[in-house]
Design an enzyme around this catalytic site. Sequence first.
Site, PDB file in Angstrom:
ATOM      1  N   TYR A  11      42.895  44.923  52.287  1.00 60.89           N
ATOM      2  CA  TYR A  11      43.950  43.973  52.011  1.00 60.89           C
ATOM      3  C   TYR A  11      45.270  44.490  51.566  1.00 60.89           C
ATOM      4  CZ  TYR A  11      45.980  38.885  50.923  1.00 60.89           C
ATOM      5  OH  TYR A  11      46.931  38.190  51.000  1.00 60.89           O
ATOM      6  N   ASP A  31      39.230  55.771  52.469  1.00 61.10           N
ATOM      7  CA  ASP A  31      38.934  54.198  52.579  1.00 61.10           C
ATOM      8  C   ASP A  31      36.798  54.076  52.842  1.00 61.10           C
ATOM      9  OD1 ASP A  31      39.747  51.008  53.045  1.00 61.10           O
ATOM     10  OD2 ASP A  31      37.582  51.266  53.181  1.00 61.10           O
ATOM     11  N   LEU A  33      35.558  52.574  54.486  1.00 63.70           N
ATOM     12  CA  LEU A  33      35.415  51.019  55.118  1.00 63.70           C
ATOM     13  C   LEU A  33      33.715  50.097  54.560  1.00 63.70           C
ATOM     14  CD1 LEU A  33      36.260  53.229  58.592  1.00 63.70           C
ATOM     15  CD2 LEU A  33      37.657  52.003  57.109  1.00 63.70           C
ATOM     16  N   ASP A  51      33.490  58.683  50.697  1.00 68.94           N
ATOM     17  CA  ASP A  51      33.577  57.633  49.428  1.00 68.94           C
ATOM     18  C   ASP A  51      34.376  58.419  47.903  1.00 68.94           C
ATOM     19  OD1 ASP A  51      30.740  55.912  48.175  1.00 68.94           O
ATOM     20  OD2 ASP A  51      31.011  57.601  46.838  1.00 68.94           O
ATOM     21  N   ALA A  75      37.530  48.759  45.234  1.00 67.88           N
ATOM     22  CA  ALA A  75      36.953  48.729  44.320  1.00 67.88           C
ATOM     23  C   ALA A  75      36.405  47.586  44.954  1.00 67.88           C
ATOM     24  CB  ALA A  75      37.540  47.763  43.118  1.00 67.88           C
ATOM     25  N   TYR A 141      33.108  41.210  37.255  1.00 68.74           N
ATOM     26  CA  TYR A 141      34.523  42.359  37.532  1.00 68.74           C
ATOM     27  C   TYR A 141      35.913  42.088  36.831  1.00 68.74           C
ATOM     28  CZ  TYR A 141      38.768  42.081  41.305  1.00 68.74           C
ATOM     29  OH  TYR A 141      39.431  42.029  41.469  1.00 68.74           O
ATOM     30  N   LYS A 145      37.266  45.748  35.530  1.00 75.17           N
ATOM     31  CA  LYS A 145      38.568  46.266  35.482  1.00 75.17           C
ATOM     32  C   LYS A 145      38.919  46.179  34.650  1.00 75.17           C
ATOM     33  CE  LYS A 145      39.283  46.014  40.108  1.00 75.17           C
ATOM     34  NZ  LYS A 145      40.158  47.282  40.765  1.00 75.17           N
ATOM     35  N   PHE A 169      47.099  38.563  40.118  1.00 79.26           N
ATOM     36  CA  PHE A 169      47.127  36.549  40.414  1.00 79.26           C
ATOM     37  C   PHE A 169      46.534  36.249  41.108  1.00 79.26           C
ATOM     38  CE2 PHE A 169      47.926  34.792  36.190  1.00 79.26           C
ATOM     39  CZ  PHE A 169      47.756  36.338  35.352  1.00 79.26           C
ATOM     40  N   TYR A 206      36.212  23.123  44.774  1.00 77.96           N
ATOM     41  CA  TYR A 206      34.696  22.425  44.521  1.00 77.96           C
ATOM     42  C   TYR A 206      35.930  22.084  43.230  1.00 77.96           C
ATOM     43  CZ  TYR A 206      34.010  26.971  47.524  1.00 77.96           C
ATOM     44  OH  TYR A 206      33.720  27.346  48.857  1.00 77.96           O
TER      45      TYR A 206
HETATM   46  N1  UDP Z   1      38.847  26.501  45.877  1.00 78.54           N
HETATM   47  C1  UDP Z   1      37.863  25.798  46.770  1.00 78.54           C
HETATM   48  N2  UDP Z   1      37.288  25.951  47.929  1.00 78.54           N
HETATM   49  C2  UDP Z   1      37.670  27.042  48.490  1.00 78.54           C
HETATM   50  C3  UDP Z   1      38.016  28.202  48.202  1.00 78.54           C
HETATM   51  C4  UDP Z   1      38.323  28.242  47.048  1.00 78.54           C
HETATM   52  O1  UDP Z   1      38.804  25.129  46.477  1.00 78.54           O
HETATM   53  O2  UDP Z   1      36.771  26.648  49.966  1.00 78.54           O
HETATM   54  C5  UDP Z   1      39.485  26.703  44.921  1.00 78.54           C
HETATM   55  C6  UDP Z   1      38.471  27.896  43.930  1.00 78.54           C
HETATM   56  O3  UDP Z   1      37.667  26.969  43.443  1.00 78.54           O
HETATM   57  C7  UDP Z   1      39.971  28.257  43.054  1.00 78.54           C
HETATM   58  C8  UDP Z   1      41.358  28.240  44.072  1.00 78.54           C
HETATM   59  O4  UDP Z   1      40.604  27.556  44.938  1.00 78.54           O
HETATM   60  O5  UDP Z   1      40.287  27.156  42.022  1.00 78.54           O
HETATM   61  C9  UDP Z   1      41.718  29.732  44.316  1.00 78.54           C
HETATM   62  O6  UDP Z   1      40.047  30.674  44.749  1.00 78.54           O
HETATM   63  P1  UDP Z   1      40.130  31.960  45.527  1.00 78.54           P
HETATM   64  O7  UDP Z   1      38.676  31.974  45.533  1.00 78.54           O
HETATM   65  O8  UDP Z   1      41.491  31.758  45.773  1.00 78.54           O
HETATM   66  O9  UDP Z   1      41.504  32.572  44.273  1.00 78.54           O
HETATM   67  P2  UDP Z   1      40.358  33.051  42.904  1.00 78.54           P
HETATM   68  O10 UDP Z   1      41.560  32.285  41.980  1.00 78.54           O
HETATM   69  O11 UDP Z   1      38.923  31.909  42.536  1.00 78.54           O
HETATM   70  O12 UDP Z   1      40.254  34.193  41.960  1.00 78.54           O
END
Ligand code: UDP
Length: 330
Positions: A11, A31, A33, A51, A75, A141, A145, A169, A206
């Site tokens: 990406y 890559d 793949l 690889d 990665a 993870y 890094k 971010f 979530y």
């Molecule tokens: N999130 C969510 N539902 C989903 C996917 C993500 O509520 O189906 C929330 C997740 O808990 C986090 C935010 O969206 O608070 C961003 O999540 P993402 O996985 O995109 O990135 P992260 O911050 O984890 O790297």
Amino acid sequence: MNVLVTGGAGYVGSVCAQQLLAAGHKVAVIDDLSTGHRQAVPRGAVFVQADLADTRTIGQLVKDTGVAAVMHFAAAALVEKSMTDPRYYFEINVQKALQFLHLLLELEVNDFIFSSTAAVYGEPVSTPITEDHPLRPINAYGESKLMFENILHWYHRAYGLRYVALRYFNAAGADGELGEDHQPETHLIPRLLNAALDQAFEFAIYGDDYPTSDGTCIRDYVHVLDIAEAHVLALNALPVVKGAVYNVGHSEGHSVRKVLDAVAEVTGRHFPVRTAPRRVGDPAVLVASSEKIARELCWHPRHSDLKNIVRSAWAWKQQHASGYGPPAVQ
Ligand code: UDP
């Protein structure tokens, strides 16, 4: 300049490869793949499927194409999987990456841009997060890094390696033909767009009991094109900065609900949303201070307005409902 991009079928790597070409550089992509897509490698780049530990193939490519600098994206990057299979994460993100770095040093390729992550900080103790925030990753993870960042630091001091590590971010958005296609897809915006496309897709927030204004997590979404621009600026700045770490974020936080509203507005579609328990390891708020990169590299995100991110990702998703799909016949 001839730039080698590892993970250039992924990406962020593919968008960076594209931007390097647009800036007039020559690009070679490697890559394996395993998660990337051959179709994402920009036309105009040399592509070799390899690889990271395949020193013979990579060594030959570096010599043949006269590589002078490397952008390293290849990665393993799924936070949850890193907790159940940390061995794989350390193997790819540290062991193989180190083998690759040693090859580069042998070949006197000393300029290195590293794709790092906000996950090196762990649970924030202050926000917005600056680069001198404590580094206490809470998943394997982020730890992998950080370990590689530390290696770069010491190699810079000992061997004159010039490097920039960019701690992204939340990378988001699409660049025309290049978008986000992970299997499985765990990220918020593509999952919301899947729900907008398909009423049967079960989207869940979530956790809505976080200590934030609407109870959902706040993140700093930064457009993948702005991330790519940070890489190109970092590459140009290597002779001056020599060794440095920068945050790459929009410095603006959006809650999950706010992102959901933006998706509903941009797509004009409404879909079922339920609330699920919190995802393990999700901090309530992650927002970058990007003052350092603005000051030192003159980086200013131009594409990271939330609606703009969602619009670009939606345009891509409508053209690629099942992602990149099976590889095109060569
Ligand atoms: N999130 C969510 N539902 C989903 C996917 C993500 O509520 O189906 C929330 C997740 O808990 C986090 C935010 O969206 O608070 C961003 O999540 P993402 O996985 O995109 O990135 P992260 O911050 O984890 O790297």
